[in-house]
Design an enzyme around this catalytic site. Sequence first.
Site, short mmCIF file in Angstrom:
data_model
loop_
_atom_site.label_atom_id
_atom_site.label_comp_id
_atom_site.label_asym_id
_atom_site.label_seq_id
_atom_site.Cartn_x
_atom_site.Cartn_y
_atom_site.Cartn_z
N ARG A 85 41.37 37.61 57.91
CA ARG A 85 40.84 38.70 57.07
C ARG A 85 41.88 39.82 56.97
NH1 ARG A 85 38.04 42.81 59.10
NH2 ARG A 85 36.96 41.59 60.69
N TYR A 119 34.62 48.05 30.20
CA TYR A 119 34.00 46.76 30.55
C TYR A 119 32.60 47.01 31.15
CZ TYR A 119 32.96 42.70 33.42
OH TYR A 119 32.32 41.66 34.02
N ASP A 126 43.11 49.72 34.32
CA ASP A 126 42.72 48.31 34.39
C ASP A 126 43.61 47.58 33.38
OD1 ASP A 126 41.55 45.81 34.02
OD2 ASP A 126 39.51 46.55 34.35
N LYS A 133 41.28 36.51 34.82
CA LYS A 133 41.60 36.35 33.40
C LYS A 133 43.02 35.80 33.23
CE LYS A 133 37.51 38.02 32.83
NZ LYS A 133 37.23 38.99 33.83
C1 LIG Z 1 38.66 44.42 31.81
C2 LIG Z 1 37.93 43.80 32.96
N1 LIG Z 1 37.99 44.39 34.18
C3 LIG Z 1 37.33 43.86 35.24
C4 LIG Z 1 36.56 42.73 35.12
C5 LIG Z 1 35.84 42.18 36.33
O1 LIG Z 1 36.53 41.13 36.91
P1 LIG Z 1 35.84 39.94 37.73
O2 LIG Z 1 34.90 39.24 36.83
O3 LIG Z 1 37.02 39.11 38.17
O4 LIG Z 1 35.14 40.56 38.89
C6 LIG Z 1 36.48 42.08 33.89
C7 LIG Z 1 35.67 40.87 33.75
O5 LIG Z 1 35.35 40.43 32.66
C8 LIG Z 1 37.18 42.64 32.77
O6 LIG Z 1 37.12 42.08 31.54
#
Ligand SMILES: Cc1ncc(COP(=O)(O)O)c(C=O)c1O
Length: 395
Positions: free
Chosen positions: A47, A99, A189, A214
């Site tokens: 961990r 998001y 992000d 992604k």
């Molecule tokens: C721009 C963005 N940030 C964060 C996330 C969250 O990521 P995760 O689904 O890997 O937890 C997503 C998921 O669709 C996203 O599109």
Amino acid sequence: MKLETKLVHSGENNSSSGLKPVAEPIVLSTNFKFDFLGEEKEFQYSRVGNPNRSMLERKLAEIEFGVAAFAFSSGMAAISSVIQSLPANSMILSPRDLYGGSFHVFETYFRPLGYKFHYADNILAALEEQSRHGRKVSPPKADDSARRDLAEKIDLIFVESPTNPFLKIIDLKRLSILAHKIGAMVCVDNTFATPSLQNPILLGADIVVHSATKFLGGHSDITAGAVVVKSAEFGKRIGFVQKSLGAVLPPFDSFLLARSIQTLDVRVRRQSQNAKAIAEFLKRNKKIGEVYYPAFESEFKKTDQMKLPGAVVTIELKSYSQAKTFTKNLKLFKIAESLGGVESIVNHTWSMSHDVMPPKVKEEMGITKGTLRLSIGIEAEEDLIEDLEFALSKI
Ligand SMILES: Cc1ncc(COP(=O)(O)O)c(C=O)c1O
């Protein structure tokens, strides 16, 4: 080293086993032996540290120009770790175009704990007002909650650029200058742009987060997240949250993600080239109300912060029934939640990626039941256009 070289080689371990494997070996052991009590060891317990995760984290830090990186078990765990690293009364400013999952966790988990969030229609204008007037000169009216929020000290700006789902470009250089003027940190992000197309830390940001699920993963088979930091000081705080709360990325997933990142630039360039051709094709089609794509945004040229416009295109059809007929008639594009994989996907934004948002908030953002977000893969451009053309002919 250039990015393409870093993607392949950064983080490589010099194996001491004598086997000298070219591909990284996967170390599943949760425990590492001590030769004597008090021995200083890089790895003791998984961990806290594992060779595959640590190799991946070195790679992530290098490709995003940070001093350290932290790999998490999902994008949401990565985003949450940034908020958890702040005191519980902190104020976070975000654009409204966000998001759905981030909005959801901010509102339903962090707000009840004492964190404060404000969503701006135009984040640059909101920051300009803050830095122009300061807190004292712009007193809030009792009934104006937006102004009351903005009259407080802002601790963190949390943005996506391009935004999800309308792919607006936020000038990250300008945003960082304004944020630093009022003593706020900037977290970007960078999921949609990826380090292949945009490096927020080079544009002034303090923290970069990714849903590595992604484009970094790229094959729709890894759930992972990443945080990259510009300062070792903030890195210590993220490291504490990662190791103590324990949402770490396991060894096999770390191996797989580091392997996938090696082909990031090749995939993203091809995806972006396909997406540009598709966005232009869709723009010419009279059945589509609106086509959103970074290349069509004036800020794309003006900021020049992205090397290419990326692989996501959002379209507006006139009704839910048109969206249903269109998606049902697509053969190559899969109807699915996510994005960034080598395969093309269509997402119904209202009921899928942004489902957790209250309908009123979605309406305020401009999401309708006819909004569809396309993630373009690496298939042949002609085949994808033919697929879209056929489905459009059915509505
Ligand atoms: C721009 C963005 N940030 C964060 C996330 C969250 O990521 P995760 O689904 O890997 O937890 C997503 C998921 O669709 C996203 O599109």
